[in-house]
Design a protein around this motif. Structure first.
Motif, PDB file in Angstrom:
ATOM      1  N   GLN A   8      45.306  53.726  54.738  1.00 12.03           N
ATOM      2  CA  GLN A   8      44.195  52.953  54.186  1.00 12.03           C
ATOM      3  C   GLN A   8      44.046  53.201  52.691  1.00 12.03           C
ATOM      4  O   GLN A   8      43.799  52.281  51.917  1.00 12.03           O
ATOM      5  CB  GLN A   8      42.907  53.308  54.929  1.00 12.03           C
ATOM      6  N   THR A  33      46.465  54.100  50.701  1.00 11.59           N
ATOM      7  CA  THR A  33      47.609  53.443  50.054  1.00 11.59           C
ATOM      8  C   THR A  33      47.361  51.958  49.900  1.00 11.59           C
ATOM      9  O   THR A  33      47.662  51.367  48.860  1.00 11.59           O
ATOM     10  CB  THR A  33      48.887  53.691  50.879  1.00 11.59           C
ATOM     11  N   GLU A  34      46.810  51.361  50.952  1.00 14.12           N
ATOM     12  CA  GLU A  34      46.522  49.926  50.896  1.00 14.12           C
ATOM     13  C   GLU A  34      45.459  49.636  49.837  1.00 14.12           C
ATOM     14  O   GLU A  34      45.563  48.660  49.086  1.00 14.12           O
ATOM     15  CB  GLU A  34      46.063  49.436  52.270  1.00 14.12           C
ATOM     16  N   ALA A  35      44.429  50.500  49.806  1.00 18.78           N
ATOM     17  CA  ALA A  35      43.386  50.319  48.791  1.00 18.78           C
ATOM     18  C   ALA A  35      43.968  50.481  47.395  1.00 18.78           C
ATOM     19  O   ALA A  35      43.634  49.736  46.463  1.00 18.78           O
ATOM     20  CB  ALA A  35      42.258  51.320  49.016  1.00 18.78           C
ATOM     21  N   ARG A  56      47.078  49.935  46.598  1.00 17.33           N
ATOM     22  CA  ARG A  56      47.924  48.772  46.341  1.00 17.33           C
ATOM     23  C   ARG A  56      47.072  47.582  45.888  1.00 17.33           C
ATOM     24  O   ARG A  56      47.436  46.861  44.960  1.00 17.33           O
ATOM     25  CB  ARG A  56      48.713  48.418  47.599  1.00 17.33           C
ATOM     26  N   GLU A  57      45.934  47.398  46.549  1.00 14.95           N
ATOM     27  CA  GLU A  57      45.047  46.308  46.145  1.00 14.95           C
ATOM     28  C   GLU A  57      44.493  46.561  44.751  1.00 14.95           C
ATOM     29  O   GLU A  57      44.386  45.639  43.935  1.00 14.95           O
ATOM     30  CB  GLU A  57      43.904  46.176  47.159  1.00 14.95           C
ATOM     31  N   SER A  58      44.150  47.832  44.487  1.00 12.15           N
ATOM     32  CA  SER A  58      43.641  48.172  43.156  1.00 12.15           C
ATOM     33  C   SER A  58      44.710  47.944  42.093  1.00 12.15           C
ATOM     34  O   SER A  58      44.436  47.399  41.023  1.00 12.15           O
ATOM     35  CB  SER A  58      43.185  49.633  43.139  1.00 12.15           C
ATOM     36  N   GLU A  59      45.948  48.360  42.420  1.00 12.22           N
ATOM     37  CA  GLU A  59      47.033  48.157  41.462  1.00 12.22           C
ATOM     38  C   GLU A  59      47.296  46.674  41.250  1.00 12.22           C
ATOM     39  O   GLU A  59      47.557  46.237  40.126  1.00 12.22           O
ATOM     40  CB  GLU A  59      48.298  48.849  41.966  1.00 12.22           C
ATOM     41  N   SER A  60      47.222  45.901  42.353  1.00 12.87           N
ATOM     42  CA  SER A  60      47.406  44.459  42.221  1.00 12.87           C
ATOM     43  C   SER A  60      46.317  43.863  41.341  1.00 12.87           C
ATOM     44  O   SER A  60      46.571  42.995  40.494  1.00 12.87           O
ATOM     45  CB  SER A  60      47.395  43.813  43.611  1.00 12.87           C
ATOM     46  N   PHE A  61      45.077  44.335  41.556  1.00 13.38           N
ATOM     47  CA  PHE A  61      43.966  43.852  40.731  1.00 13.38           C
ATOM     48  C   PHE A  61      44.187  44.208  39.255  1.00 13.38           C
ATOM     49  O   PHE A  61      44.013  43.380  38.369  1.00 13.38           O
ATOM     50  CB  PHE A  61      42.665  44.460  41.239  1.00 13.38           C
ATOM     51  N   ARG A 109      47.040  44.875  37.817  1.00 15.39           N
ATOM     52  CA  ARG A 109      48.136  44.079  37.266  1.00 15.39           C
ATOM     53  C   ARG A 109      47.654  42.695  36.881  1.00 15.39           C
ATOM     54  O   ARG A 109      48.056  42.150  35.848  1.00 15.39           O
ATOM     55  CB  ARG A 109      49.271  43.985  38.288  1.00 15.39           C
TER      56      ARG A 109
END
Length: 623
Positions: free
Chosen positions: A298, A300-302, A304-309, A311
């Motif tokens: 969870q 890691t997923e958060a 990943r979403e934060s990193e996507s945001f 980016r």
């Protein structure tokens, strides 16, 4: 086979050792025994000869100590035990051969010469036979040898080097101890671990046991429906493929996948199982651990979403966002930054010294900002830097330290914003302010001259006030035209129309014509005043003083020259004035100077004519 050692025969069939060197028997035969306590060989008793024959013919390592001086003899198998002391040990006293261990074996030797047999197993002895201390272990048996009278005359030693065996046993014992400790640690680890434990049949068709430890449901009896219980339908094929691969290759099974938790919710596990093999090498069981990685998954997923945001934020930002190492070398640049810096491939600039991008004073400012960030402080500056395509840009830059866990700078953040348009606007505004000051100075100078000369030649204060008002109004109209053109220039047609407009009494009595041509601000103001003066005079005394007179204005630009013509017709007869007023001076001298030319008024009886000529190129503005 029994060998007799006599003065003329070899003591062994070959008389050599296995290495081609003289064997011990040959050395015994050659040795000068007359110089030893044993005396010449022909004087040796039969008991010594017989014992020596037995020793030399044996394949076991043996040595013999004879007589009161315990003179030392040995066979080929014993020679390696002596190390560097072979062959010089032959004929020496027993104690002199083994001085370093005599304290341990001397009492035993005494007991044997007293008639006692002694046997030892893995006796430890520290020897220096090769010039250095060695830990050794020995199996040996000391037996008394009796002479012809039945008295103990010698000692026969049958020995074996137990050192390799003892070391192997010790290594085995250490390995077993390590294995037991490892098993104990594994048992403790398994007991202390929060991971779920499970066992599976060789083909994974049956789950034999599962200790879920609160993460997943326990299985206390074998189950063939374990996939239905623990796995979501959409994940089962992936798990089956991983199982089949592990079985085929006889290698550990390892997979991170979803599982159904006791409350039916979704969890994540990292499952790893190893095959347990039988004596025939076939898998008899699988033993596995399943770790609960739900929180990490969870997170890691958060992340990943934060990193996507982030980016998305970085790529959409028009700022050039960069990360530098502490030596100010470029390690990261945002997508938006690469676009505004016109970087087609970041690999072309990664690792480059960032201050080198800056020019002139900006280079020094960049280095000072880096120095501040290296000490943990932020800094800002502005400067010029070219894009990768060579386009000059002006940037507003903020440089800040990126702190590590210890609170010390570990990297540097630089955010640069392209403010080239703002910089250009500021520069244009500065120029405009200077231009406005210049224009204002010139305008005020013109107003001062108009007012001063008008009042000086006015017949009365009221007349002067009226004349000043009218002339300033004419200037104001010209100023309006200049304002619309940003004070750069004004078309001559617009200037003429604005200046003559207050005097148009009928549509067809005043006309003008000419090509489009730009006048400077000073020229526009001057021409406007000239037209005002001419029109005012025409309204009082000339063509506009009656109902039939006309005024025609025309201008032209040819061969680099500008010309303007004012012509009056149909008005009262014109006479040459006895004196010239300020209006005439304004028209003929001052306005003409603005055009780098000349102006002339002709008092023709048919009507006044005014001609202005000058250079077509704009005259320089007076300071």
């Amino acid at each position: 086979m029994t060998m007799q050692v006599d003065p003329g025969a070899d003591a062994s069939p070959t008389g050599t050792s296995g290495l081609g060197m003289p064997g011990v028997a040959e050395r015994i035969r050659r040795h000068d025994w007359s110089a030893t306590p044993l005396g010449a060989r022909e004087t040796w008793p039969q008991s010594l000869r017989t014992t020596l024959d037995i020793m030399l013919g044996s394949g076991h390592a043996m040595c013999l100590a004879w007589g009161p001086d315990r003179t030392f003899l040995y066979n080929d198998a014993y020679a390696p035990f002596l190390g560097a002391r072979h062959p010089s040990a032959l004929g020496m006293g027993f104690a002199a051969v083994w001085p370093e261990i005599w304290g341990e074996i001397g009492p035993l030797v005494d007991r044997v010469f007293a008639g006692e047999t002694t046997t030892f197993h893995a006796m430890p002895l520290v020897m220096t036979r090769n010039g250095f201390a060695e830990d050794t272990w020995w199996d040996f048996s000391y037996s008394p040898v009796r002479d012809e009278r039945g008295a103990v005359a010698g000692l026969l030693n049958v020995a074996a080097d137990a050192t390799p065996r003892v070391l192997a046993e010790r290594e085995r014992d250490r390995a077993l101890a390590d294995q037991r400790a490892s098993q104990d640690r594994l048992a403790a680890l398994v007991s202390a671990s929060s991971d779920s434990l499970y066992t599976m049949s060789p083909d994974w068709q049956e789950m034999r046991s599962l200790e879920g430890r609160g993460f997943i449901t326990d299985t206390t009896t074998p189950s063939v429906r374990w996939m239905d219980v623990y796995l979501f339908p959409e994940d089962r094929d992936e798990v089956r493929r991983a199982i089949e691969r592990a079985i085929e290759r006889v290698e550990p099974f390892e997979l991170e996948h979803r599982v159904r938790r006791p409350d039916g919710s979704e969890g994540w596990t990292h499952s790893r199982a190893v095959p347990i093999l039988g004596d025939d090498g076939e898998i008899v069981e699988w033993f596995g651990l399943a770790a609960d990685v739900t929180a990490r998954r969870q997170a890691t997923e958060a992340l990943r979403e934060s990193e996507s945001f982030m980016r998305g934020v970085l790529s959409s930002s028009t700022d050039c966002i960069k990360v530098l190492d502490l030596d100010a070398r470029l390690v990261f640049m945002s997508e938006g930054g690469q676009e505004v810096m016109e970087v087609s491939d970041f690999n072309d600039v990664v690792g480059c010294p960032w201050p080198d991008f800056w020019q002139e004073a900006g280079n020094l400012a960049a280095r000072q900002a880096i120095a501040e960030a290296q000490t943990g402080r932020s800094a800002t500056f502005q400067g010029y830097a070219d894009t990768m395509k060579g386009n000059r840009r002006y940037w507003d830059v903020q440089v800040s330290p990126i702190l590590g866990r210890d609170g010390r700078p570990e990297r540097i953040l630089s955010v640069s914003r392209d403010v080239s348009a703002l910089k250009a606007s500021e520069e244009a505004r500065a120029v405009l302010v200077q231009e406005m000051a210049h224009r204002m100075k010139n305008t005020l100078a013109m107003v001062q001259a108009v007012v001063t000369q008008t009042l000086r030649q006015a017949a009365s204060m009221e007349a002067g006030r009226l004349a000043v008002s009218q002339r300033l109004t004419a200037l104001g109209r010209a100023q309006d035209i200049l304002t619309r053109s940003d004070f750069s220039e004004a078309d001559v047609g617009d200037v003429v129309a604005a200046a003559i407009d207050p005097h148009r009494v009928a549509e067809d009595r005043i006309t003008w014509a000419g090509p489009a041509f730009g006048l400077t601000a000073q020229q526009a103001l001057g021409l406007s005043l000239a037209i005002h003066e001419l029109a005012t005079n025409a309204a009082k005394y000339g063509a506009l003083a009656n109902e039939t007179g006309r005024v025609a204005m025309s201008w032209d630009v040819a061969d680099g020259a500008f010309s303007f013509l004012w012509t009056e017709t149909g008005g009262p007869p014109v006479g040459t004035p006895e004196s010239r007023g300020f209006g005439s001076k304004l028209i003929e001298r001052i306005v003409a100077s603005y055009f780098n030319g000349e102006g002339r008024i002709d008092f023709d009886p048919a009507g006044i004519r005014f001609r202005l000529t000058g250079a077509a190129a704009a005259a320089p503005e007076p300071d």
